[in-house]
Scaffold this motif. Structure first.
Motif, mmCIF file in Angstrom:
data_model
loop_
_atom_site.group_PDB
_atom_site.id
_atom_site.type_symbol
_atom_site.label_atom_id
_atom_site.label_comp_id
_atom_site.label_asym_id
_atom_site.label_seq_id
_atom_site.Cartn_x
_atom_site.Cartn_y
_atom_site.Cartn_z
ATOM 1 N N LYS A 1 46.279 96.567 56.875
ATOM 2 C CA LYS A 1 45.170 96.448 55.931
ATOM 3 C C LYS A 1 45.619 95.754 54.656
ATOM 4 O O LYS A 1 46.784 95.759 54.292
ATOM 5 C CB LYS A 1 44.589 97.830 55.631
ATOM 6 C CG LYS A 1 43.970 98.514 56.841
ATOM 7 C CD LYS A 1 43.294 99.817 56.466
ATOM 8 C CE LYS A 1 42.742 100.522 57.705
ATOM 9 N NZ LYS A 1 41.697 99.706 58.372
ATOM 10 N N ARG B 1 41.584 94.780 49.397
ATOM 11 C CA ARG B 1 40.264 95.113 49.943
ATOM 12 C C ARG B 1 40.110 96.625 50.060
ATOM 13 O O ARG B 1 39.222 97.100 50.744
ATOM 14 C CB ARG B 1 40.078 94.483 51.321
ATOM 15 C CG ARG B 1 39.963 92.968 51.304
ATOM 16 C CD ARG B 1 38.692 92.489 50.612
ATOM 17 N NE ARG B 1 38.624 91.047 50.577
ATOM 18 C CZ ARG B 1 39.160 90.286 49.630
ATOM 19 N NH1 ARG B 1 39.808 90.857 48.631
ATOM 20 N NH2 ARG B 1 39.052 88.977 49.670
ATOM 21 N N SER B 2 40.979 97.360 49.366
ATOM 22 C CA SER B 2 41.032 98.811 49.540
ATOM 23 C C SER B 2 40.760 99.595 48.264
ATOM 24 O O SER B 2 40.839 100.823 48.264
ATOM 25 C CB SER B 2 42.410 99.215 50.091
ATOM 26 O OG SER B 2 42.689 98.534 51.300
ATOM 27 N N GLY C 1 40.356 103.005 46.499
ATOM 28 C CA GLY C 1 41.327 103.745 47.285
ATOM 29 C C GLY C 1 40.932 105.179 47.560
ATOM 30 O O GLY C 1 39.928 105.691 47.065
ATOM 31 N N SER D 1 43.876 105.229 54.524
ATOM 32 C CA SER D 1 44.931 104.400 55.097
ATOM 33 C C SER D 1 46.029 104.174 54.070
ATOM 34 O O SER D 1 45.867 104.475 52.881
ATOM 35 C CB SER D 1 44.359 103.058 55.545
ATOM 36 O OG SER D 1 43.954 102.305 54.404
ATOM 37 N N SER E 1 44.858 102.032 51.310
ATOM 38 C CA SER E 1 43.956 102.783 50.456
ATOM 39 C C SER E 1 44.714 103.736 49.541
ATOM 40 O O SER E 1 44.335 103.949 48.377
ATOM 41 C CB SER E 1 42.954 103.558 51.317
ATOM 42 O OG SER E 1 41.985 104.204 50.524
ATOM 43 N N GLY F 1 35.956 95.793 47.300
ATOM 44 C CA GLY F 1 37.253 96.417 47.518
ATOM 45 C C GLY F 1 38.396 95.780 46.772
ATOM 46 O O GLY F 1 39.541 96.218 46.906
#
Length: 351
Positions: A109, A113-114, A117, A122, A125, A187
């Protein structure tokens, strides 16, 4: 920008950092399967005088070495001595990617784009959550340093959402060769910071896993122009190139698969209808000349010779006919995710 005045002490990672102090602390993120601890070094440079807190960060993607080298040089040369306020410098956020020459963390990932969080999400994240919880509340604004992904090379450029006084002022002060009007991406760090009314501009230069000396020195000079505009640096080098503002930008994509040969270079102006390269089959039976359907500046180029249909070849920045640099949007009122006159898929994804 009306920077907030930080309290006498900053609290970070269990430490109390007082005015005038310089501290290196490490945010523990996780462990490798071998048991090796993965932590993120964070440098804090504080003046005795109150002022804004500026974030300088790189290594969101571990293979983007130009930003990492930019911050490393500023630290190594002992340049980060704010006249007022605080500088928080993070040379590498994605330690996993740095160790593996990769944009992503081991779960595949993208940290960018996280955001904001999740502490139970993940790995990407969790990295984003730790940053959002520990670092983002402390800063007033920032510069996020990136490099072109894969085999794509970017000419030195700043990306931000124009039309907001704080972002506009930072981009104008940085004075990169190009400034691209870039919408917020879901994200991303920019989006997370935007929601907290904290402007972050992105600086791009070069190609992943290759140092771009010219772009690195421009990054350092631009950073100090921003710091000077905030009253945090006494002097900064003058910009050596004019700043071209591109309100729109799009990718020219391969219509045919084959071997791509470019006839142009990043930074140059491309006329509409001008031949910029060719795509040929590998057996010597066919070659197609590529003509540009638009006029604009080449701000990014794909160096990968083998392309499939739809692969990005050239990133073109277009100056608006009116030459207007700014819109009149109120501060931090969110705009559409893509310019109305371009399909969303034609707008380059922020790294």
């Amino acid at each position: 920008m009306a920077p907030s005045t930080p309290p006498d002490s900053i609290h970070l990672n269990g430490l109390t950092i007082k005015p005038g102090e310089r501290v290196l602390t490490r945010l523990v993120i996780s462990r490798l399967p071998s048991g090796t601890v993965i932590d993120v070094p964070v440098h804090v440079f504080r003046s005795t005088q109150p002022g804004p807190t500026v974030l300088l960060m790189a290594g969101m993607h571990g293979d983007e070495v130009n930003g990492i080298e930019t911050i490393r040089r500023m630290i190594r040369r002992d340049l980060l001595r704010p006249l007022r306020g605080t500088i928080i410098a993070i040379p590498i956020l994605n330690i996993y990617g740095f160790l593996n020459f990769s944009r992503e963390v081991p779960d595949g990932k993208d940290v960018n784009r996280s955001f904001p969080g999740n502490p139970r999400g993940s790995l990407a994240s969790r990295v984003a959550h730790r940053f959002t919880r520990e670092i983002l509340p402390l800063v007033d604004c920032g510069i996020d340093f990136h490099t072109g992904g894969a085999a794509r090379s970017n000419y030195p450029q700043v990306r931000c959402q124009l039309g907001y006084p704080d972002s506009d002022a930072m981009a104008q002060a940085f004075a990169a060769p190009f400034t691209l009007n870039a919408s917020l991406r879901p994200g991303s760090l920019r989006e997370a910071a935007f929601k907290q009314q904290k402007p972050i501009i992105v600086y791009e230069t070069g190609e992943s896993l290759r140092l771009d000396e010219h772009g690195i020195e421009l990054a350092i000079a631009g950073t100090f122009r921003v710091l000077r505009s905030l009253g945090m640096a006494a002097d900064a080098p003058a910009a050596t190139q004019p700043n071209v503002v591109c309100m729109r930008h799009t990718w020219l994509r391969a219509r045919f698969a084959g071997l791509f040969r470019s006839h142009v270079q990043v930074g140059q102006y491309l006329e509409k209808g001008e031949v910029y390269g060719s795509v040929a089959d590998p057996y010597g039976e066919m070659a197609v000349r590529l003509e540009s359907p638009v006029a604009g500046y080449i701000v990014g180029i794909n160096h990968m010779p083998v392309v499939n249909q739809g692969d990005a070849l050239l990133h073109i920045g277009m100056v608006s006919e009116s030459g207007s640099r700014l819109s009149q949007a109120p501060p931090f009122e969110e705009k559409p995710s893509a310019p109305e006159d371009l399909d969303a898929e034609e707008v380059e994804e922020e790294p």
